[in-house]
Motif scaffolding. Sequence first.
Motif, PDB file in Angstrom:
ATOM      1  N   ASP A   1      39.018  49.149  31.250  1.00 57.47           N
ATOM      2  CA  ASP A   1      39.362  49.386  32.651  1.00 57.47           C
ATOM      3  C   ASP A   1      39.379  48.058  33.404  1.00 57.47           C
ATOM      4  OD1 ASP A   1      39.542  50.111  35.317  1.00 57.47           O
ATOM      5  OD2 ASP A   1      38.221  51.830  35.110  1.00 57.47           O
ATOM      6  N   ARG A   2      40.489  47.779  34.101  1.00 49.62           N
ATOM      7  CA  ARG A   2      40.634  46.502  34.805  1.00 49.62           C
ATOM      8  C   ARG A   2      39.579  46.324  35.892  1.00 49.62           C
ATOM      9  NH1 ARG A   2      47.237  45.890  35.505  1.00 49.62           N
ATOM     10  NH2 ARG A   2      47.719  46.099  33.281  1.00 49.62           N
ATOM     11  N   LYS A   3      39.203  47.412  36.519  1.00 47.91           N
ATOM     12  CA  LYS A   3      38.176  47.331  37.564  1.00 47.91           C
ATOM     13  C   LYS A   3      36.858  46.835  36.974  1.00 47.91           C
ATOM     14  CE  LYS A   3      40.141  51.132  40.302  1.00 47.91           C
ATOM     15  NZ  LYS A   3      41.179  51.511  39.316  1.00 47.91           N
ATOM     16  N   LYS A   4      36.541  47.281  35.759  1.00 51.87           N
ATOM     17  CA  LYS A   4      35.298  46.870  35.115  1.00 51.87           C
ATOM     18  C   LYS A   4      35.315  45.376  34.795  1.00 51.87           C
ATOM     19  CE  LYS A   4      33.942  51.297  33.081  1.00 51.87           C
ATOM     20  NZ  LYS A   4      33.615  52.015  31.814  1.00 51.87           N
ATOM     21  N   ILE A   5      36.485  44.847  34.469  1.00 47.32           N
ATOM     22  CA  ILE A   5      36.597  43.418  34.170  1.00 47.32           C
ATOM     23  C   ILE A   5      36.243  42.589  35.403  1.00 47.32           C
ATOM     24  CG2 ILE A   5      38.208  41.553  33.596  1.00 47.32           C
ATOM     25  CD1 ILE A   5      39.701  43.541  31.818  1.00 47.32           C
TER      26      ILE A   5
ATOM     27  N   THR B   1      46.541  33.922  34.350  1.00 45.38           N
ATOM     28  CA  THR B   1      45.737  34.188  33.151  1.00 45.38           C
ATOM     29  C   THR B   1      45.011  35.529  33.233  1.00 45.38           C
ATOM     30  OG1 THR B   1      43.929  32.908  34.133  1.00 45.38           O
ATOM     31  CG2 THR B   1      45.379  31.748  32.616  1.00 45.38           C
ATOM     32  N   ILE B   2      44.897  36.080  34.430  1.00 44.40           N
ATOM     33  CA  ILE B   2      44.212  37.360  34.580  1.00 44.40           C
ATOM     34  C   ILE B   2      44.946  38.465  33.830  1.00 44.40           C
ATOM     35  CG2 ILE B   2      45.417  38.112  36.679  1.00 44.40           C
ATOM     36  CD1 ILE B   2      41.644  38.480  36.012  1.00 44.40           C
ATOM     37  N   TRP B   3      46.264  38.311  33.670  1.00 41.81           N
ATOM     38  CA  TRP B   3      47.046  39.366  33.024  1.00 41.81           C
ATOM     39  C   TRP B   3      46.743  39.435  31.533  1.00 41.81           C
ATOM     40  CZ3 TRP B   3      48.168  42.027  36.902  1.00 41.81           C
ATOM     41  CH2 TRP B   3      48.559  41.426  38.103  1.00 41.81           C
TER      42      TRP B   3
ATOM     43  N   LEU C   1      36.883  48.876  48.360  1.00 39.43           N
ATOM     44  CA  LEU C   1      38.285  48.966  48.772  1.00 39.43           C
ATOM     45  C   LEU C   1      39.119  47.837  48.186  1.00 39.43           C
ATOM     46  CD1 LEU C   1      37.915  50.029  52.527  1.00 39.43           C
ATOM     47  CD2 LEU C   1      38.621  51.451  50.586  1.00 39.43           C
ATOM     48  N   THR C   2      38.524  46.660  48.092  1.00 39.53           N
ATOM     49  CA  THR C   2      39.252  45.515  47.546  1.00 39.53           C
ATOM     50  C   THR C   2      39.576  45.726  46.069  1.00 39.53           C
ATOM     51  OG1 THR C   2      38.172  44.003  49.101  1.00 39.53           O
ATOM     52  CG2 THR C   2      39.171  43.021  47.148  1.00 39.53           C
ATOM     53  N   VAL C   3      38.587  46.178  45.309  1.00 37.43           N
ATOM     54  CA  VAL C   3      38.817  46.450  43.878  1.00 37.43           C
ATOM     55  C   VAL C   3      39.809  47.593  43.712  1.00 37.43           C
ATOM     56  CG1 VAL C   3      37.711  47.253  41.754  1.00 37.43           C
ATOM     57  CG2 VAL C   3      36.569  45.549  43.179  1.00 37.43           C
ATOM     58  N   LEU C   4      39.771  48.549  44.616  1.00 35.33           N
ATOM     59  CA  LEU C   4      40.655  49.707  44.522  1.00 35.33           C
ATOM     60  C   LEU C   4      42.097  49.370  44.904  1.00 35.33           C
ATOM     61  CD1 LEU C   4      40.424  52.799  43.930  1.00 35.33           C
ATOM     62  CD2 LEU C   4      40.259  53.133  46.403  1.00 35.33           C
ATOM     63  N   LYS C   5      42.251  48.536  45.953  1.00 31.51           N
ATOM     64  CA  LYS C   5      43.578  48.305  46.520  1.00 31.51           C
ATOM     65  C   LYS C   5      44.230  46.990  46.136  1.00 31.51           C
ATOM     66  CE  LYS C   5      43.424  52.031  49.218  1.00 31.51           C
ATOM     67  NZ  LYS C   5      44.377  53.177  49.077  1.00 31.51           N
ATOM     68  N   LYS C   6      43.425  45.947  45.856  1.00 36.01           N
ATOM     69  CA  LYS C   6      43.977  44.603  45.708  1.00 36.01           C
ATOM     70  C   LYS C   6      43.775  44.012  44.327  1.00 36.01           C
ATOM     71  CE  LYS C   6      45.651  43.958  49.808  1.00 36.01           C
ATOM     72  NZ  LYS C   6      47.066  43.600  50.020  1.00 36.01           N
ATOM     73  N   LEU C   7      43.568  44.843  43.347  1.00 32.82           N
ATOM     74  CA  LEU C   7      43.307  44.351  42.000  1.00 32.82           C
ATOM     75  C   LEU C   7      44.574  43.806  41.359  1.00 32.82           C
ATOM     76  CD1 LEU C   7      40.790  44.151  40.240  1.00 32.82           C
ATOM     77  CD2 LEU C   7      41.482  46.257  39.128  1.00 32.82           C
ATOM     78  N   PHE C   8      45.726  44.354  41.737  1.00 32.14           N
ATOM     79  CA  PHE C   8      46.965  44.023  41.035  1.00 32.14           C
ATOM     80  C   PHE C   8      47.830  43.095  41.878  1.00 32.14           C
ATOM     81  CE2 PHE C   8      45.612  48.369  39.957  1.00 32.14           C
ATOM     82  CZ  PHE C   8      45.230  48.128  38.653  1.00 32.14           C
TER      83      PHE C   8
END
Length: 223
Positions: A91-95, A81-83, A216-223
């Motif tokens: 911006d996905r990071k902001k979500i 459901t995140i998609w 780092l987690t938001v930057l690298k593992k968001l997708f």
Amino acid sequence: MLRLLKLELKKVRFEKNICISAGIILISMFFILAASNDSSLEAHTLEDAFRTIQMLMEIFFILFFSILNASLIISEYNNQTIWILFTYPVDRKKIILAKLLLITGFIAVSVLAGYGICCGFVIVLERCFDMFAGEFTVSMAYSWLATAVLTTIMFCALGLWTFVAGMWKKSVITTVVSSLVLIFLRQLVITSSEYYREDIWFFLAVLAATGVAVFLTVLKKLF
């Protein structure tokens, strides 16, 4: 960011979570009463009672933080459901950060409320039933308040680490289990200290490491 926070508040049924927090505080009060009314011949002090409150707040609310992370963030990856959220022109990071801010703020308020209510309960027990050795003073109140604020920040930092653990594996189980590991590790640290609390350098190191880990987690593992 404010609009995202309002959107998350509309999506999440925080009434249920408020009831859970209230239940945690009531259970904590029961444990405090049971611990202070045992069969030991040695009188419990007010500081003993406060340390009990501190331990209960740590165990219950770090675990609750991990459950909120698991249900509001990690499970959305597992359920795909995140998609849907990621299709928004934001911006996905902001979500993700909005979700984290909401969870962190809710837990911080809940912990401080728990401290306030449980400490008030202890003071009533001491004044009305003389269940603790020693007398409550204004200086003690300032000390308790400072400790409550610092440990609330620490608990939120450790709760953010459960987000980090869960995101790297996209696993609900990892998120929850990591909270138990963090609780155990913190207890090892504070029981080995002279004053039963973290020193300032450990506190600052944890905050710095938490900030880096979340970034780092938001930057690298968001997708």
